[in-house]
Design a protein around this motif. Structure first.
Motif: not given
Length: 389
Positions: A19-34
């Motif tokens: 979850y951390t190594d592939f930036y899932m939280e950051e991707v969501q925060n950027a407005g993309l669905e994950v």
């Protein structure tokens, strides 16, 4: 934005590290669905009591290719979806990649966190170690490679590469396989962690020796992939006896940087009362005197921080998991370090100083590039996903 949705796909349950190594939280925060698509039940009979962090992001669990195909077909805007494979390119993923090809899915992969590979064994050594499962896996891989070469299975559309040799971590491919892919330079995740910490003040320094644990005898991957292993009842007593000698010679305690999958360490004492720490390897490395390791990818940290590394093996490791033994010897040579058999009662022959030239060569081969060495992959990745074509 270039993509509206990112789907990470893997044949193991989601872990906090992934979850951390592939930036899932950051991707969501950027407005993309994950979403995370968990294919464990399609590939294995058990998840071997592995960590399950599926609560961190929307997760879909699949039991069959029929379910998976329906999910792909039901994506309302498939052209704006990027599938990121977190799986080694090998024979077992053939049917999965045929689905990606059928629906022309946009497919990406990270080629990073690689390290120097020990030279291949001779033909006769390989012949002596041959097994039915190895033959079957080889045949599956050959079939997959043939389908790729004939254009019947698509290649990756996008590759994120950490270091000039990071592509070797993708799987059984060569550089020719990636020539038509969009290539984005990034860093190894360990190097990114180093960047985030390198300028922070240390709490204390040089008052312990760090061991980079690999959970060798009990690692779940050895069961998942039917890998020959060492026995815990032999490995840990030998290791603890060696640590006793290390502590006596250097008059410093050995601290254990636990492997993230070493769940048994939380309920049992495997290191004779020594301090065992989870999820703090980068900080522990920065503040250590020197580091002891087998062939962990976490050697990225002592290399980045310019720490001495002392590599260790044993007769049991040589007998049980020869690849680890050969990697130990190769790493030591590649980095200008020493190695030692822990079951030989000799003084610890730690190097006097690191080879700056060899550490630097490793850095740009496996960790980063001149263009990205001062920029995190998180920044590069999010910028790439959100920019317009």
């Amino acid at each position: 934005m270039r993509f509206d949705k990112i789907i990470y796909i893997r044949y193991m349950p989601l872990t906090k590290k992934i979850y951390t190594d592939f930036y899932m939280e950051e991707v969501q925060n950027a407005g993309l669905e994950v979403e995370y698509w968990d294919l464990t039940q399609m590939f294995f009979k058990s998840n071997f009591a592995m960590e399950d962090a599926s609560n961190l992001v929307k997760t879909k669990v699949f039991k069959s290719y029929g379910e998976l195909e329906k999910a792909i077909k039901d994506e309302p805007a498939l052209a704006k979806v990027l599938f990121i494979s977190i799986m080694t390119f090998e024979g077992r993923i053939k049917k999965l990649y045929q689905l990606f090809t059928k629906y022309n899915c946009k497919l990406a992969v990270f080629g990073r966190n690689m390290f120097p590979l020990a030279p291949s064994k001779s033909f006769f050594q390989k012949l002596n170690k041959i097994s039915p499962s190895a033959v079957l896996n080889r045949l599956k891989l050959k079939k997959l490679q043939k389908l790729v070469n004939n254009g019947k299975i698509k290649k990756y559309d996008i590759v994120f590469l950490g270091g000039s040799l990071g592509w070797q971590g993708i799987g059984a491919i060569d550089l020719n396989y990636l020539k038509d892919a969009e290539q984005i330079k990034v860093n190894s995740d360990d190097y990114d962690n180093y960047l985030l910490l390198k300028n922070q003040e240390s709490n204390n320094s040089d008052n312990y020796i760090l061991f980079l644990d690999e959970y060798l005898p009990l690692h779940p991957d050895t069961v998942l992939f039917n890998i020959k292993n060492v026995k815990a009842e032999n490995y840990y007593p030998e290791l603890n006896d060696y640590f006793d000698r290390v502590e006596k010679q250097f008059n410093l305690p050995v601290v254990i940087a636990a492997h993230p999958k070493a769940m048994c360490y939380k309920t049992e004492d495997f290191f004779n009362g020594r301090k065992v720490v989870f999820n703090q390897t980068v900080q522990l490395t920065k503040e250590s005197t020197f580091v002891i390791a087998h062939d962990s990818t976490s050697i990225n940290y002592p290399i980045a921080f310019g720490k001495k590394i002392h590599f260790i093996t044993s007769k049991n490791i040589l007998k049980g998991i020869e690849m680890v033994h050969r990697n130990v010897l190769h790493f030591a040579d590649y980095l200008g370090c020493n190695y030692q058999f822990i079951d030989d009662n000799n003084a610890i022959n730690l190097i006097d100083q690191i080879s700056v030239k060899k550490y630097e060569n490793y850095k740009y081969s496996f960790q980063t590039s001149k263009e990205t060495e001062n920029k995190t992959t998180r920044e590069i990745f999010i910028d790439f996903l959100t920019k317009d074509l």
